[in-house]
Design a protein around this motif. Structure first.
Motif, PDB file in Angstrom:
ATOM      1  N   SER A 252       0.827  -1.205   0.000  1.00 38.04           N
ATOM      2  CA  SER A 252       0.000   0.000   0.000  1.00 38.04           C
ATOM      3  C   SER A 252       0.861   1.254   0.000  1.00 38.04           C
ATOM      4  CB  SER A 252      -0.948   0.001   1.207  1.00 38.04           C
ATOM      5  OG  SER A 252      -1.842  -1.091   1.143  1.00 38.04           O
ATOM      6  N   LEU A 253       1.917   1.232   0.802  1.00 37.37           N
ATOM      7  CA  LEU A 253       2.820   2.377   0.824  1.00 37.37           C
ATOM      8  C   LEU A 253       3.487   2.579  -0.541  1.00 37.37           C
ATOM      9  CD1 LEU A 253       4.508   2.016   4.325  1.00 37.37           C
ATOM     10  CD2 LEU A 253       2.915   3.790   3.593  1.00 37.37           C
ATOM     11  N   ASP A 254       3.869   1.487  -1.187  1.00 40.73           N
ATOM     12  CA  ASP A 254       4.464   1.602  -2.527  1.00 40.73           C
ATOM     13  C   ASP A 254       3.478   2.201  -3.519  1.00 40.73           C
ATOM     14  OD1 ASP A 254       6.841   0.570  -1.635  1.00 40.73           O
ATOM     15  OD2 ASP A 254       6.398  -1.495  -2.258  1.00 40.73           O
ATOM     16  N   ASP A 255       2.210   1.742  -3.443  1.00 37.72           N
ATOM     17  CA  ASP A 255       1.191   2.281  -4.353  1.00 37.72           C
ATOM     18  C   ASP A 255       0.971   3.761  -4.108  1.00 37.72           C
ATOM     19  OD1 ASP A 255       0.856  -0.124  -5.599  1.00 37.72           O
ATOM     20  OD2 ASP A 255      -0.867  -0.741  -4.383  1.00 37.72           O
ATOM     21  N   LEU A 256       0.902   4.148  -2.838  1.00 30.27           N
ATOM     22  CA  LEU A 256       0.718   5.571  -2.526  1.00 30.27           C
ATOM     23  C   LEU A 256       1.907   6.394  -2.997  1.00 30.27           C
ATOM     24  CD1 LEU A 256      -0.836   5.448   1.067  1.00 30.27           C
ATOM     25  CD2 LEU A 256      -1.943   6.267  -1.021  1.00 30.27           C
ATOM     26  N   ARG A 257       3.113   5.866  -2.806  1.00 30.99           N
ATOM     27  CA  ARG A 257       4.303   6.586  -3.236  1.00 30.99           C
ATOM     28  C   ARG A 257       4.307   6.763  -4.756  1.00 30.99           C
ATOM     29  NH1 ARG A 257       7.525   3.407  -1.092  1.00 30.99           N
ATOM     30  NH2 ARG A 257       7.609   4.429   0.925  1.00 30.99           N
ATOM     31  N   ARG A 258       3.920   5.740  -5.485  1.00 35.72           N
ATOM     32  CA  ARG A 258       3.848   5.851  -6.948  1.00 35.72           C
ATOM     33  C   ARG A 258       2.795   6.867  -7.370  1.00 35.72           C
ATOM     34  NH1 ARG A 258       3.814  -0.117  -6.759  1.00 35.72           N
ATOM     35  NH2 ARG A 258       5.948  -0.860  -7.099  1.00 35.72           N
ATOM     36  N   LEU A 259       1.652   6.863  -6.675  1.00 37.22           N
ATOM     37  CA  LEU A 259       0.594   7.813  -7.012  1.00 37.22           C
ATOM     38  C   LEU A 259       1.052   9.244  -6.773  1.00 37.22           C
ATOM     39  CD1 LEU A 259      -2.320   8.339  -7.856  1.00 37.22           C
ATOM     40  CD2 LEU A 259      -3.019   7.990  -5.477  1.00 37.22           C
ATOM     41  N   ILE A 260       1.740   9.479  -5.661  1.00 38.58           N
ATOM     42  CA  ILE A 260       2.230  10.832  -5.370  1.00 38.58           C
ATOM     43  C   ILE A 260       3.266  11.269  -6.399  1.00 38.58           C
ATOM     44  CG2 ILE A 260       3.537  12.199  -3.700  1.00 38.58           C
ATOM     45  CD1 ILE A 260       2.175  10.555  -1.489  1.00 38.58           C
ATOM     46  N   VAL A 261       4.164  10.354  -6.771  1.00 38.51           N
ATOM     47  CA  VAL A 261       5.167  10.684  -7.787  1.00 38.51           C
ATOM     48  C   VAL A 261       4.500  11.026  -9.105  1.00 38.51           C
ATOM     49  CG1 VAL A 261       7.055   9.735  -9.161  1.00 38.51           C
ATOM     50  CG2 VAL A 261       7.000   9.350  -6.691  1.00 38.51           C
ATOM     51  N   ALA A 262       3.475  10.255  -9.475  1.00 38.63           N
ATOM     52  CA  ALA A 262       2.761  10.527 -10.727  1.00 38.63           C
ATOM     53  C   ALA A 262       2.072  11.880 -10.677  1.00 38.63           C
ATOM     54  CB  ALA A 262       1.746   9.423 -10.994  1.00 38.63           C
ATOM     55  N   MET A 263       1.475  12.223  -9.528  1.00 34.59           N
ATOM     56  CA  MET A 263       0.816  13.523  -9.389  1.00 34.59           C
ATOM     57  C   MET A 263       1.822  14.655  -9.534  1.00 34.59           C
ATOM     58  SD  MET A 263      -1.703  12.649  -6.211  1.00 34.59           S
ATOM     59  CE  MET A 263      -1.904  14.403  -5.857  1.00 34.59           C
ATOM     60  N   ARG A 264       2.971  14.526  -8.907  1.00 38.59           N
ATOM     61  CA  ARG A 264       3.983  15.573  -8.994  1.00 38.59           C
ATOM     62  C   ARG A 264       4.516  15.698 -10.416  1.00 38.59           C
ATOM     63  NH1 ARG A 264       7.376  14.292  -3.412  1.00 38.59           N
ATOM     64  NH2 ARG A 264       5.833  15.205  -1.974  1.00 38.59           N
ATOM     65  N   ALA A 265       4.658  14.572 -11.097  1.00 39.47           N
ATOM     66  CA  ALA A 265       5.114  14.624 -12.484  1.00 39.47           C
ATOM     67  C   ALA A 265       4.099  15.340 -13.358  1.00 39.47           C
ATOM     68  CB  ALA A 265       5.367  13.207 -13.007  1.00 39.47           C
ATOM     69  N   ASP A 266       2.778  15.118 -13.100  1.00 35.81           N
ATOM     70  CA  ASP A 266       1.737  15.807 -13.855  1.00 35.81           C
ATOM     71  C   ASP A 266       1.791  17.303 -13.615  1.00 35.81           C
ATOM     72  OD1 ASP A 266       0.888  13.493 -14.957  1.00 35.81           O
ATOM     73  OD2 ASP A 266      -0.784  13.172 -13.561  1.00 35.81           O
ATOM     74  N   GLU A 267       2.042  17.708 -12.363  1.00 36.81           N
ATOM     75  CA  GLU A 267       2.122  19.131 -12.049  1.00 36.81           C
ATOM     76  C   GLU A 267       3.298  19.777 -12.772  1.00 36.81           C
ATOM     77  OE1 GLU A 267       2.363  19.390  -7.864  1.00 36.81           O
ATOM     78  OE2 GLU A 267       0.280  18.815  -7.494  1.00 36.81           O
ATOM     79  N   ARG A 268       4.452  19.100 -12.777  1.00 37.01           N
ATOM     80  CA  ARG A 268       5.615  19.660 -13.477  1.00 37.01           C
ATOM     81  C   ARG A 268       5.377  19.726 -14.977  1.00 37.01           C
ATOM     82  NH1 ARG A 268       8.379  16.862  -9.393  1.00 37.01           N
ATOM     83  NH2 ARG A 268       8.321  14.948 -10.608  1.00 37.01           N
ATOM     84  N   SER A 269       4.694  18.719 -15.501  1.00 35.03           N
ATOM     85  CA  SER A 269       4.391  18.726 -16.930  1.00 35.03           C
ATOM     86  C   SER A 269       3.464  19.863 -17.279  1.00 35.03           C
ATOM     87  CB  SER A 269       3.764  17.387 -17.328  1.00 35.03           C
ATOM     88  OG  SER A 269       3.394  17.401 -18.690  1.00 35.03           O
ATOM     89  N   ALA A 270       2.463  20.135 -16.418  1.00 28.47           N
ATOM     90  CA  ALA A 270       1.536  21.241 -16.670  1.00 28.47           C
ATOM     91  C   ALA A 270       2.235  22.579 -16.584  1.00 28.47           C
ATOM     92  CB  ALA A 270       0.373  21.180 -15.670  1.00 28.47           C
ATOM     93  N   GLU A 271       3.268  22.678 -15.742  1.00 27.07           N
ATOM     94  CA  GLU A 271       4.000  23.932 -15.593  1.00 27.07           C
ATOM     95  C   GLU A 271       5.122  24.078 -16.613  1.00 27.07           C
ATOM     96  OE1 GLU A 271       5.372  23.787 -11.636  1.00 27.07           O
ATOM     97  OE2 GLU A 271       3.399  24.057 -10.704  1.00 27.07           O
ATOM     98  N   GLY A 272       5.332  23.049 -17.426  1.00 23.49           N
ATOM     99  CA  GLY A 272       6.376  23.114 -18.448  1.00 23.49           C
ATOM    100  C   GLY A 272       7.750  22.745 -17.943  1.00 23.49           C
ATOM    101  N   ALA A 273       7.841  22.240 -16.706  1.00 25.11           N
ATOM    102  CA  ALA A 273       9.135  21.869 -16.140  1.00 25.11           C
ATOM    103  C   ALA A 273       9.406  20.401 -16.417  1.00 25.11           C
ATOM    104  CB  ALA A 273       9.151  22.129 -14.629  1.00 25.11           C
TER     105      ALA A 273
END
Length: 418
Positions: A252-273
């Motif tokens: 469960s912790l691994d799944d949550l960690r992957r989800l958080i990483v994916a969310m942060r990657a989406d935010e950086r992609s939206a900001e152009g970083a």
């Protein structure tokens, strides 16, 4: 974002696409422009007083005490034109043509002619462009006929009347077009804001589904194992329960960690970083469906629910974009089975992979009793949303003593989901 929803991002006005090719068809679509009620009231008072005074002078100066009906009708005509400009712009074109008809027989006109020129200037802003074309065109024709055949003042006078007519339309028309352009930019900005808000709502809903799928499955299994370990009197069973709890907690912790990483990657992609840790994102190709089914069978059987697995076709042919959804359906369904099953529980899982779709059926024997754990009521709804976005269907309900979840997902014409 589509071109019709291009937002206004700077202090200067962006030119909408429909104005870049400004033709007659686009011109005729522009409607009348608003007018403050105070301005309309002032216009109405001024023109009424002016028309009343013109009628009074016409009656007083009439030859032989006769009433000059033609002059009066001309005055009434321009009064109606200006009243329409103030309150009913859709009537102006017809009333203006009527005014010209009353003016045409008169070889000496002053006030009505000035009123007509003033009406042209106001109409350029106030009325639709279709009406303005009728007004200006009829006025130009009237000038030619009146100068040449009625007033007999010479064709050279037309070089004064016609340019003045066209120049008077320029300011109002420019203001009107600038106003329409600004309104279009505002509409596009509003549409862009609404689209962004809808995207944010959808993103939150998708995040809620992901969190539900990740957290509920793991915590349910942990809670069940904790209960089993608590009531078990054998040390080996307690040790097994603790091992399972630790394993599920880590997963469960691994799944949550992957989800958080994916969310942060989406935010950086939206900001152009650049997404510097994009390599940490879980690859859907790494989802082993055979291993996932085997793991579900092992866990359910270990919790007292004998489970059989039946597959048809090559599971490796399942598109990568569908594997996370298949896994989430499997997790949610097995979680519900653990929550609701009692003594005599049994589960059957079948997976059929065809050339253009897959079918997943998970059914469990319905047993009497209350749920072993609290029920959220949102899991199946989230799965149905997932299946729908992928162009598929998910049906859940009782079927001859079994609780049956049947999912069909096509391989084409689907949206991509994490």
């Amino acid at each position: 974002m589509t071109e019709s929803l291009r937002p206004h991002t700077g202090p200067s006005l962006q030119i909408p696409r429909k104005w870049r090719k400004f033709g007659l068809s686009e011109m005729l679509q522009v409607g009348h422009s608003p007018l403050s009620m105070w301005i309309a009231f002032v216009i109405a008072v001024f023109v009424t007083v002016s028309a009343f005074d013109d009628v009074r002078l016409s009656v007083q100066t009439g030859p032989g005490g006769q009433i000059p009906w033609l002059l009066i009708s001309c005055t009434v005509a321009y009064w109606t034109v200006w009243m329409a400009l103030a309150f009913r712009p859709q009537w102006v074109a017809a009333l203006f043509v009527l005014q010209l008809a009353t003016m045409l027989p008169q070889d000496l006109i002053a006030g009505p002619l000035l009123a007509a020129f003033g009406a042209i200037a106001v109409a350029a802003y106030r009325v639709s462009l279709r009406s303005l074309a009728v007004i200006v065109g009829s006025f130009l024709v009237w000038q030619i006929v009146w100068v040449l055949f009625v007033a007999h003042i010479g064709i050279t006078q037309l070089w004064g009347y016609i340019p003045v007519t066209l120049l008077l339309t320029a300011p109002g028309l420019a203001i009107k077009l600038l106003r329409e352009r600004a309104l279009q930019v505002a509409r596009e900005q509003k549409a862009a804001d609404e689209k962004s808000a809808a995207a944010a709502v959808e993103q939150r809903a998708e995040l809620a589904r992901e969190l539900h799928d990740v957290v509920t499955h793991g915590l349910t299994m942990i809670a069940v194992q904790a209960n089993l370990g608590k009531i078990s009197k054998e040390e080996l069973a307690k040790e097994h329960a603790l091992t399972e709890i630790g394993s599920m907690a880590r997963n469960s912790l691994d799944d949550l960690r992957r989800l958080i990483v994916a969310m942060r990657a989406d935010e950086r992609s939206a900001e152009g970083a650049p997404a510097q840790d994009a390599g940490l994102l879980p690859s859907v190709a790494c989802i082993d469906l055979d291993g996932s089914f085997a793991d579900a069978q092992k866990r359910l059987s270990g919790l007292g629910c004998p489970t059989s697995i039946k597959t048809s076709g090559n599971l490796d042919d399942t598109p990568n974009g569908l594997r996370p959804t298949v896994l989430r359906i499997l997790q949610e369904s097995t979680t519900n089975i653990v929550k609701h099953s009692g003594k005599g529980a049994r589960c059957e899982i079948s997976m059929y992979v065809a050339d253009n779709h897959l079918e997943l059926v998970i059914q469990s024997r319905m047993t009497p009793g209350k749920p072993r754990l609290p029920v959220s009521g949102t899991g199946l709804a989230g799965l149905q949303e997932r299946a729908s976005r992928l162009g598929g269907t998910l049906e859940a309900g009782p079927d001859d003593g079994w609780w049956r979840v049947r999912t069909v997902l096509p391989f084409k014409d689907r949206q991509s989901l994490r």
